[in-house]
Design an enzyme around this catalytic site. Structure first.
Site, short mmCIF file in Angstrom:
data_model
loop_
_atom_site.label_atom_id
_atom_site.label_comp_id
_atom_site.label_asym_id
_atom_site.label_seq_id
_atom_site.Cartn_x
_atom_site.Cartn_y
_atom_site.Cartn_z
N ASP A 1 0.86 -1.19 0.00
CA ASP A 1 0.00 0.00 0.00
C ASP A 1 0.89 1.24 0.00
OD1 ASP A 1 -3.16 0.66 1.29
OD2 ASP A 1 -1.65 2.22 1.07
N ASP B 1 -3.79 2.45 -5.23
CA ASP B 1 -2.50 2.42 -4.51
C ASP B 1 -2.26 1.12 -3.75
OD1 ASP B 1 -3.97 2.72 -2.13
OD2 ASP B 1 -2.38 3.96 -1.27
N GLU B 2 -3.00 0.05 -4.07
CA GLU B 2 -2.68 -1.18 -3.35
C GLU B 2 -2.79 -2.43 -4.21
OE1 GLU B 2 -5.52 -2.34 -0.24
OE2 GLU B 2 -6.74 -0.67 -0.90
P1 TTP Z 1 -5.37 5.06 1.00
O1 TTP Z 1 -4.38 3.97 0.76
O2 TTP Z 1 -6.59 4.75 1.79
O3 TTP Z 1 -4.67 6.29 1.74
P2 TTP Z 1 -3.25 6.90 1.56
O4 TTP Z 1 -2.41 6.16 0.58
O5 TTP Z 1 -3.42 8.35 1.25
O6 TTP Z 1 -2.65 6.81 3.01
P3 TTP Z 1 -2.00 5.53 3.74
O7 TTP Z 1 -0.56 5.86 3.91
O8 TTP Z 1 -2.72 5.42 5.03
O9 TTP Z 1 -2.22 4.37 2.85
O10 TTP Z 1 -5.87 5.66 -0.37
C1 TTP Z 1 -5.02 5.83 -1.48
C2 TTP Z 1 -5.33 7.09 -2.25
O11 TTP Z 1 -6.69 7.06 -2.71
C3 TTP Z 1 -5.21 8.34 -1.40
O12 TTP Z 1 -3.91 8.90 -1.42
C4 TTP Z 1 -6.23 9.25 -1.98
C5 TTP Z 1 -7.25 8.35 -2.63
N1 TTP Z 1 -8.48 8.37 -1.80
C6 TTP Z 1 -9.52 9.20 -2.17
O13 TTP Z 1 -9.45 9.86 -3.21
N2 TTP Z 1 -10.65 9.24 -1.39
C7 TTP Z 1 -10.76 8.50 -0.26
O14 TTP Z 1 -11.79 8.58 0.45
C8 TTP Z 1 -9.67 7.64 0.12
C9 TTP Z 1 -9.76 6.79 1.38
C10 TTP Z 1 -8.56 7.61 -0.67
MG MG Z 2 -2.17 4.11 0.73
#
Ligand code: TTP
Ligand code: MG
Length: 373
Positions: free
Chosen positions: A24, A122-123
Protein backbone atom coordinates in the site's frame (compact mmCIF):
# COMPACT_ATOMS: atom_id res chain seq x y z
CA UNK A 1 8.24 -10.50 16.23
CA UNK A 2 12.00 -10.89 16.37
CA UNK A 3 13.79 -10.73 13.06
CA UNK A 4 15.61 -13.96 13.94
CA UNK A 5 12.25 -15.73 14.24
CA UNK A 6 11.18 -14.42 10.85
CA UNK A 7 14.43 -15.60 9.29
CA UNK A 8 14.06 -19.03 10.74
CA UNK A 9 10.48 -19.59 9.67
CA UNK A 10 10.69 -21.77 6.62
CA UNK A 11 8.35 -21.76 3.69
CA UNK A 12 5.02 -23.50 4.00
CA UNK A 13 5.41 -27.23 3.72
CA UNK A 14 1.81 -27.95 2.84
CA UNK A 15 0.74 -27.36 -0.72
CA UNK A 16 -2.23 -25.25 0.29
CA UNK A 17 -0.21 -22.83 2.44
CA UNK A 18 0.86 -19.65 0.71
CA UNK A 19 2.89 -16.51 1.41
CA UNK A 20 0.94 -13.39 0.51
CA UNK A 21 2.10 -9.83 0.26
CA UNK A 22 0.03 -6.65 0.47
CA UNK A 23 1.55 -3.40 -0.69
CA UNK A 24 0.00 0.00 0.00
CA UNK A 25 1.51 3.32 -1.04
CA UNK A 26 2.01 5.80 1.78
CA UNK A 27 -0.28 8.86 1.74
CA UNK A 28 -0.32 8.32 -1.99
CA UNK A 29 -1.82 11.48 -3.48
CA UNK A 30 0.05 13.57 -0.91
CA UNK A 31 3.31 11.86 -1.86
CA UNK A 32 2.76 12.74 -5.52
CA UNK A 33 1.99 16.34 -4.57
CA UNK A 34 5.23 16.51 -2.56
CA UNK A 35 7.22 15.04 -5.43
CA UNK A 36 5.72 17.71 -7.66
CA UNK A 37 6.49 20.47 -5.19
CA UNK A 38 9.22 19.50 -2.73
CA UNK A 39 8.54 22.61 -0.64
CA UNK A 40 5.53 20.72 0.74
CA UNK A 41 7.79 18.09 2.33
CA UNK A 42 7.42 17.87 6.07
CA UNK A 43 4.37 20.14 6.05
CA UNK A 44 0.83 19.56 7.21
CA UNK A 45 -0.56 18.86 3.76
CA UNK A 46 -4.15 18.25 2.75
CA UNK A 47 -4.96 17.04 -0.76
CA UNK A 48 -8.28 18.55 -1.75
CA UNK A 49 -10.07 21.61 -3.05
CA UNK A 50 -7.65 24.52 -3.06
CA UNK A 51 -10.47 27.05 -2.58
CA UNK A 52 -11.89 25.34 0.47
CA UNK A 53 -10.83 28.19 2.75
CA UNK A 54 -13.08 30.51 0.78
CA UNK A 55 -15.91 28.23 -0.21
CA UNK A 56 -15.84 25.71 2.64
CA UNK A 57 -16.47 23.02 0.08
CA UNK A 58 -14.94 19.68 -0.81
CA UNK A 59 -13.56 16.65 0.97
CA UNK A 60 -10.09 15.54 1.97
CA UNK A 61 -8.74 13.04 -0.55
CA UNK A 62 -5.78 12.30 1.66
CA UNK A 63 -3.28 14.12 3.82
CA UNK A 64 0.32 13.92 4.96
CA UNK A 65 1.19 12.13 8.18
CA UNK A 66 2.01 15.53 9.68
CA UNK A 67 -1.64 16.55 9.16
CA UNK A 68 -2.95 13.24 10.49
CA UNK A 69 -1.51 14.12 13.87
CA UNK A 70 -4.25 16.76 14.07
CA UNK A 71 -6.97 14.27 13.30
CA UNK A 72 -7.35 15.05 9.60
CA UNK A 73 -8.52 11.97 7.65
CA UNK A 74 -9.44 10.93 4.10
CA UNK A 75 -13.09 11.49 3.31
CA UNK A 76 -13.51 14.24 5.96
CA UNK A 77 -15.07 17.52 4.83
CA UNK A 78 -12.50 20.21 4.12
CA UNK A 79 -14.37 22.41 6.57
CA UNK A 80 -13.82 19.96 9.41
CA UNK A 81 -10.22 19.29 8.35
CA UNK A 82 -9.37 23.00 8.38
CA UNK A 83 -10.97 23.34 11.77
CA UNK A 84 -8.68 20.65 13.11
CA UNK A 85 -5.61 21.90 11.28
CA UNK A 86 -6.15 25.57 10.37
CA UNK A 87 -2.67 26.25 9.00
CA UNK A 88 -2.50 23.20 6.71
CA UNK A 89 -1.21 23.57 3.18
CA UNK A 90 -3.75 22.55 0.56
CA UNK A 91 -2.62 21.20 -2.79
CA UNK A 92 -4.08 19.37 -5.72
CA UNK A 93 -1.75 20.46 -8.47
CA UNK A 94 -0.48 17.08 -9.60
CA UNK A 95 -3.81 15.28 -10.11
CA UNK A 96 -2.80 14.21 -13.62
CA UNK A 97 0.12 12.28 -12.19
CA UNK A 98 -1.74 10.01 -9.75
CA UNK A 99 -2.95 7.41 -12.21
CA UNK A 100 0.19 7.21 -14.40
CA UNK A 101 2.38 6.90 -11.29
CA UNK A 102 0.20 4.08 -10.00
CA UNK A 103 0.26 2.34 -13.38
CA UNK A 104 4.05 2.40 -13.55
CA UNK A 105 4.32 0.96 -10.05
CA UNK A 106 1.76 -1.77 -10.75
CA UNK A 107 3.50 -2.62 -14.06
CA UNK A 108 6.73 -3.02 -12.10
CA UNK A 109 4.98 -5.45 -9.73
CA UNK A 110 3.40 -7.36 -12.60
CA UNK A 111 6.85 -8.01 -14.03
CA UNK A 112 7.51 -10.54 -11.28
CA UNK A 113 4.98 -12.73 -13.13
CA UNK A 114 3.49 -13.99 -9.91
CA UNK A 115 -0.26 -13.90 -9.16
CA UNK A 116 -1.26 -10.31 -8.49
CA UNK A 117 -4.46 -8.51 -7.71
CA UNK A 118 -4.55 -4.73 -7.95
CA UNK A 119 -7.37 -3.70 -5.67
CA UNK A 120 -7.18 0.09 -5.86
CA UNK A 121 -5.08 2.91 -7.25
CA UNK A 122 -2.50 2.42 -4.51
CA UNK A 123 -2.68 -1.18 -3.35
CA UNK A 124 -1.96 -4.66 -4.62
CA UNK A 125 -1.75 -8.22 -3.36
CA UNK A 126 0.92 -10.62 -4.60
CA UNK A 127 1.29 -14.34 -4.03
CA UNK A 128 5.05 -14.70 -3.56
CA UNK A 129 5.11 -18.34 -2.43
CA UNK A 130 7.09 -19.42 -5.47
CA UNK A 131 9.54 -16.54 -5.29
CA UNK A 132 11.00 -17.05 -1.83
CA UNK A 133 12.33 -19.85 0.33
CA UNK A 134 11.47 -18.44 3.72
CA UNK A 135 9.65 -15.62 5.44
CA UNK A 136 13.09 -14.08 5.90
CA UNK A 137 13.60 -13.96 2.17
CA UNK A 138 10.10 -12.53 1.85
CA UNK A 139 11.24 -9.70 4.11
CA UNK A 140 14.24 -9.01 1.86
CA UNK A 141 12.04 -9.17 -1.20
CA UNK A 142 9.70 -6.59 0.35
CA UNK A 143 12.62 -4.35 1.10
CA UNK A 144 13.88 -4.70 -2.48
CA UNK A 145 10.45 -3.64 -3.76
CA UNK A 146 10.40 -0.63 -1.45
CA UNK A 147 13.84 0.50 -2.61
CA UNK A 148 12.98 0.05 -6.29
CA UNK A 149 9.72 1.99 -6.01
CA UNK A 150 11.46 4.76 -4.13
CA UNK A 151 14.18 4.93 -6.79
CA UNK A 152 11.72 4.84 -9.67
CA UNK A 153 9.02 7.12 -8.38
CA UNK A 154 10.27 8.85 -5.23
CA UNK A 155 7.27 7.33 -3.47
CA UNK A 156 7.29 5.19 -0.36
CA UNK A 157 5.10 2.21 0.43
CA UNK A 158 4.35 -0.15 3.26
CA UNK A 159 4.25 -3.90 2.91
CA UNK A 160 2.63 -6.66 4.91
CA UNK A 161 3.46 -10.35 4.52
CA UNK A 162 1.50 -13.23 5.95
CA UNK A 163 -0.29 -16.51 5.29
CA UNK A 164 -3.64 -14.94 4.30
CA UNK A 165 -4.70 -11.89 2.34
CA UNK A 166 -6.29 -10.29 5.40
CA UNK A 167 -3.22 -10.75 7.61
CA UNK A 168 -1.00 -9.33 4.85
CA UNK A 169 -3.32 -6.34 4.55
CA UNK A 170 -3.45 -5.67 8.28
CA UNK A 171 0.35 -6.03 8.19
CA UNK A 172 0.85 -3.36 5.54
CA UNK A 173 -1.07 -0.89 7.70
CA UNK A 174 0.74 -1.81 10.89
CA UNK A 175 3.95 0.21 10.54
CA UNK A 176 3.14 3.00 8.12
CA UNK A 177 4.94 4.77 6.55
CA UNK A 178 7.71 2.71 4.91
CA UNK A 179 7.06 -0.30 7.11
CA UNK A 180 7.53 -3.97 6.46
CA UNK A 181 5.56 -6.28 8.71
CA UNK A 182 6.01 -10.02 8.47
CA UNK A 183 3.52 -12.21 10.30
CA UNK A 184 4.44 -15.88 10.22
CA UNK A 185 1.54 -18.33 10.66
CA UNK A 186 2.32 -19.15 14.30
CA UNK A 187 2.39 -15.50 15.31
CA UNK A 188 -1.02 -14.34 14.08
CA UNK A 189 -2.42 -14.39 17.61
CA UNK A 190 0.45 -12.31 19.02
CA UNK A 191 0.24 -9.90 16.12
CA UNK A 192 -3.49 -9.27 16.45
CA UNK A 193 -3.91 -9.47 20.21
CA UNK A 194 -3.54 -5.78 21.07
CA UNK A 195 -4.86 -4.38 17.80
CA UNK A 196 -8.17 -2.59 17.65
CA UNK A 197 -10.96 -4.61 16.10
CA UNK A 198 -11.45 -1.73 13.67
CA UNK A 199 -7.99 -2.43 12.24
CA UNK A 200 -9.54 -5.50 10.65
CA UNK A 201 -10.72 -4.79 7.12
CA UNK A 202 -14.51 -4.99 7.02
CA UNK A 203 -14.93 -3.82 10.63
CA UNK A 204 -15.76 -0.20 10.04
CA UNK A 205 -16.83 2.55 12.41
CA UNK A 206 -20.41 1.30 12.77
CA UNK A 207 -19.58 -2.32 13.55
CA UNK A 208 -16.67 -1.15 15.68
CA UNK A 209 -19.01 0.99 17.79
CA UNK A 210 -21.46 -1.90 18.21
CA UNK A 211 -18.66 -4.17 19.34
CA UNK A 212 -17.37 -1.54 21.72
CA UNK A 213 -20.82 -1.27 23.30
CA UNK A 214 -20.62 -4.96 24.05
CA UNK A 215 -17.22 -4.38 25.63
CA UNK A 216 -14.97 -5.56 22.81
CA UNK A 217 -12.37 -3.12 21.54
CA UNK A 218 -9.27 -5.14 20.72
CA UNK A 219 -8.82 -8.48 19.00
CA UNK A 220 -7.57 -9.97 22.26
CA UNK A 221 -11.08 -9.57 23.68
CA UNK A 222 -12.38 -12.14 21.22
CA UNK A 223 -9.46 -14.07 19.80
CA UNK A 224 -9.65 -17.07 22.13
CA UNK A 225 -13.37 -17.77 21.68
CA UNK A 226 -14.73 -20.77 19.82
CA UNK A 227 -16.14 -20.06 16.39
CA UNK A 228 -19.64 -21.02 17.56
CA UNK A 229 -19.37 -18.55 20.45
CA UNK A 230 -18.36 -15.76 18.12
CA UNK A 231 -21.24 -16.59 15.80
CA UNK A 232 -23.72 -16.52 18.71
CA UNK A 233 -22.26 -13.21 19.77
CA UNK A 234 -21.84 -11.42 16.48
CA UNK A 235 -23.67 -13.33 13.78
CA UNK A 236 -21.98 -13.21 10.39
CA UNK A 237 -19.04 -11.19 11.72
CA UNK A 238 -18.32 -13.92 14.22
CA UNK A 239 -17.32 -16.46 11.67
CA UNK A 240 -15.51 -13.84 9.61
CA UNK A 241 -13.40 -12.80 12.59
CA UNK A 242 -12.70 -16.36 13.72
CA UNK A 243 -11.29 -17.21 10.30
CA UNK A 244 -9.02 -14.17 10.35
CA UNK A 245 -7.84 -14.87 13.91
CA UNK A 246 -6.95 -18.44 12.97
CA UNK A 247 -5.32 -17.83 9.61
CA UNK A 248 -8.24 -19.53 7.89
CA UNK A 249 -9.41 -16.65 5.72
CA UNK A 250 -8.65 -16.81 2.05
CA UNK A 251 -5.12 -17.09 0.72
CA UNK A 252 -6.08 -17.22 -2.93
CA UNK A 253 -5.52 -14.27 -5.21
CA UNK A 254 -8.44 -14.01 -7.54
CA UNK A 255 -7.04 -13.37 -10.93
CA UNK A 256 -8.74 -10.54 -12.71
CA UNK A 257 -9.75 -11.71 -16.14
CA UNK A 258 -9.50 -15.36 -15.31
CA UNK A 259 -7.86 -16.06 -18.66
CA UNK A 260 -4.34 -15.01 -19.42
CA UNK A 261 -4.87 -14.99 -23.15
CA UNK A 262 -7.51 -15.22 -25.83
CA UNK A 263 -6.76 -16.94 -29.11
CA UNK A 264 -8.36 -18.26 -32.26
CA UNK A 265 -6.91 -20.44 -34.98
CA UNK A 266 -7.98 -21.97 -38.22
CA UNK A 267 -6.47 -24.67 -40.40
CA UNK A 268 -5.97 -24.66 -44.15
CA UNK A 269 -5.10 -27.11 -46.89
CA UNK A 270 -1.59 -25.84 -47.27
CA UNK A 271 -1.72 -23.68 -50.35
CA UNK A 272 0.07 -20.34 -50.56
CA UNK A 273 -2.43 -17.58 -49.91
CA UNK A 274 -2.93 -14.45 -51.96
CA UNK A 275 -2.81 -11.25 -49.94
CA UNK A 276 -6.57 -10.60 -50.22
CA UNK A 277 -7.47 -14.10 -49.11
CA UNK A 278 -4.94 -14.07 -46.31
CA UNK A 279 -6.24 -10.72 -45.16
CA UNK A 280 -9.81 -12.00 -45.11
CA UNK A 281 -8.87 -14.95 -42.90
CA UNK A 282 -6.76 -12.75 -40.65
CA UNK A 283 -9.66 -10.35 -40.27
CA UNK A 284 -12.05 -13.16 -39.33
CA UNK A 285 -9.66 -14.45 -36.67
CA UNK A 286 -9.03 -10.93 -35.43
CA UNK A 287 -12.77 -10.25 -35.19
CA UNK A 288 -13.42 -13.40 -33.17
CA UNK A 289 -10.57 -12.63 -30.79
CA UNK A 290 -11.49 -8.98 -30.48
CA UNK A 291 -15.16 -9.81 -29.84
CA UNK A 292 -14.12 -12.01 -26.96
CA UNK A 293 -11.83 -9.29 -25.63
CA UNK A 294 -14.69 -6.78 -25.69
CA UNK A 295 -17.13 -9.22 -24.07
CA UNK A 296 -14.69 -9.75 -21.22
CA UNK A 297 -14.17 -5.98 -20.91
CA UNK A 298 -10.43 -6.44 -21.27
CA UNK A 299 -7.68 -4.62 -23.15
CA UNK A 300 -4.73 -6.25 -24.87
CA UNK A 301 -1.08 -5.37 -24.93
CA UNK A 302 0.70 -8.30 -26.57
CA UNK A 303 -0.30 -9.60 -29.99
CA UNK A 304 0.94 -12.90 -31.32
CA UNK A 305 0.64 -14.18 -34.83
CA UNK A 306 1.12 -17.88 -35.47
CA UNK A 307 1.68 -19.36 -38.90
CA UNK A 308 2.26 -23.05 -39.57
CA UNK A 309 3.52 -24.05 -42.97
CA UNK A 310 3.36 -27.35 -44.78
CA UNK A 311 5.88 -29.60 -43.06
CA UNK A 312 4.88 -28.22 -39.64
CA UNK A 313 7.41 -25.45 -39.51
CA UNK A 314 5.72 -22.90 -37.28
CA UNK A 315 6.56 -19.31 -36.67
CA UNK A 316 5.14 -17.26 -33.83
CA UNK A 317 5.74 -13.58 -33.92
CA UNK A 318 4.82 -11.47 -30.91
CA UNK A 319 4.66 -7.75 -30.50
CA UNK A 320 3.92 -5.73 -27.39
CA UNK A 321 2.18 -2.42 -27.89
CA UNK A 322 3.40 0.56 -25.85
CA UNK A 323 0.23 0.25 -23.75
CA UNK A 324 -2.94 -1.81 -23.52
CA UNK A 325 -5.76 -1.04 -25.92
CA UNK A 326 -9.07 -2.18 -27.39
CA UNK A 327 -8.68 -0.02 -30.48
CA UNK A 328 -9.53 -2.20 -33.49
CA UNK A 329 -7.54 -0.09 -35.93
CA UNK A 330 -4.35 -0.14 -33.91
CA UNK A 331 -4.53 -3.87 -33.28
CA UNK A 332 -5.45 -4.96 -36.77
CA UNK A 333 -2.88 -2.68 -38.43
CA UNK A 334 -0.22 -4.20 -36.23
CA UNK A 335 -1.32 -7.75 -37.06
CA UNK A 336 -1.16 -6.95 -40.76
CA UNK A 337 2.26 -5.42 -40.37
CA UNK A 338 3.42 -8.51 -38.49
CA UNK A 339 2.16 -10.69 -41.35
CA UNK A 340 4.52 -9.16 -43.91
CA UNK A 341 6.96 -11.78 -45.23
CA UNK A 342 4.94 -14.61 -43.72
CA UNK A 343 1.65 -14.90 -45.56
CA UNK A 344 2.99 -15.62 -49.04
CA UNK A 345 5.59 -18.23 -48.18
CA UNK A 346 5.86 -20.71 -51.05
CA UNK A 347 5.47 -23.64 -48.62
CA UNK A 348 1.78 -22.86 -48.20
CA UNK A 349 -0.09 -22.27 -44.97
CA UNK A 350 -1.54 -25.04 -42.80
CA UNK A 351 -2.62 -22.98 -39.83
CA UNK A 352 -3.11 -19.37 -38.90
CA UNK A 353 -3.62 -18.13 -35.34
CA UNK A 354 -4.09 -14.85 -33.51
CA UNK A 355 -3.47 -14.57 -29.79
CA UNK A 356 -4.02 -11.65 -27.43
CA UNK A 357 -2.12 -11.85 -24.14
CA UNK A 358 -0.94 -9.50 -21.42
CA UNK A 359 -4.58 -8.62 -20.82
CA UNK A 360 -5.86 -6.08 -18.32
CA UNK A 361 -9.34 -5.00 -17.31
CA UNK A 362 -10.58 -1.92 -19.13
CA UNK A 363 -9.98 1.18 -17.05
CA UNK A 364 -6.99 -0.30 -15.26
CA UNK A 365 -4.39 1.03 -17.57
CA UNK A 366 -3.41 4.22 -19.26
CA UNK A 367 -5.14 5.23 -22.43
CA UNK A 368 -3.29 4.14 -25.50
CA UNK A 369 -4.19 7.33 -27.32
CA UNK A 370 -1.70 9.11 -25.09
CA UNK A 371 1.02 7.15 -26.83
CA UNK A 372 -0.21 7.33 -30.38
CA UNK A 373 -1.29 10.94 -30.57
P1 TTP B 1 -5.37 5.06 1.00
O1 TTP B 1 -4.38 3.97 0.76
O2 TTP B 1 -6.59 4.75 1.79
O3 TTP B 1 -4.67 6.29 1.74
P2 TTP B 1 -3.25 6.90 1.56
O4 TTP B 1 -2.41 6.16 0.58
O5 TTP B 1 -3.42 8.35 1.25
O6 TTP B 1 -2.65 6.81 3.01
P3 TTP B 1 -2.00 5.53 3.74
O7 TTP B 1 -0.56 5.86 3.91
O8 TTP B 1 -2.72 5.42 5.03
O9 TTP B 1 -2.22 4.37 2.85
O10 TTP B 1 -5.87 5.66 -0.37
C1 TTP B 1 -5.02 5.83 -1.48
C2 TTP B 1 -5.33 7.09 -2.25
O11 TTP B 1 -6.69 7.06 -2.71
C3 TTP B 1 -5.21 8.34 -1.40
O12 TTP B 1 -3.91 8.90 -1.42
C4 TTP B 1 -6.23 9.25 -1.98
C5 TTP B 1 -7.25 8.35 -2.63
N1 TTP B 1 -8.48 8.37 -1.80
C6 TTP B 1 -9.52 9.20 -2.17
O13 TTP B 1 -9.45 9.86 -3.21
N2 TTP B 1 -10.65 9.24 -1.39
C7 TTP B 1 -10.76 8.50 -0.26
O14 TTP B 1 -11.79 8.58 0.45
C8 TTP B 1 -9.67 7.64 0.12
C9 TTP B 1 -9.76 6.79 1.38
C10 TTP B 1 -8.56 7.61 -0.67
MG1 MG C 1 -2.17 4.11 0.73
Amino acid sequence: MLFREILETRIPSKQEERILMHLDLDAFFAAVEIRNNPELKGKKLIVGNKNARLTGRGVVLTCSYEARVYGVRSGMSMLEALKRCPDAEISREAGDEYKPTSTRIMDFLKEFRTPISITSIDEAYLDITDMVNSYGEAFYFASYIQIKIREMEKITCSIGIGPTLKIAKIGSDYQKPEGITVVVPDKIRDFLFDQKLTNIPGIGKVTGAKLEKKGYTVCGDLIDRYESELIDLLGEYGSYLWKIFHGQSTNVIKKRGTRKSISHERTFHGKPLEFDKYNKYLLTLFNKTHDELTRKKMMVRTLTLKVRYNGFDTITKAFSLPASTIDRGIIFDKLQEMSNNYFNDPRGIRLLGVRFSNLVKQGENENLNDFFN
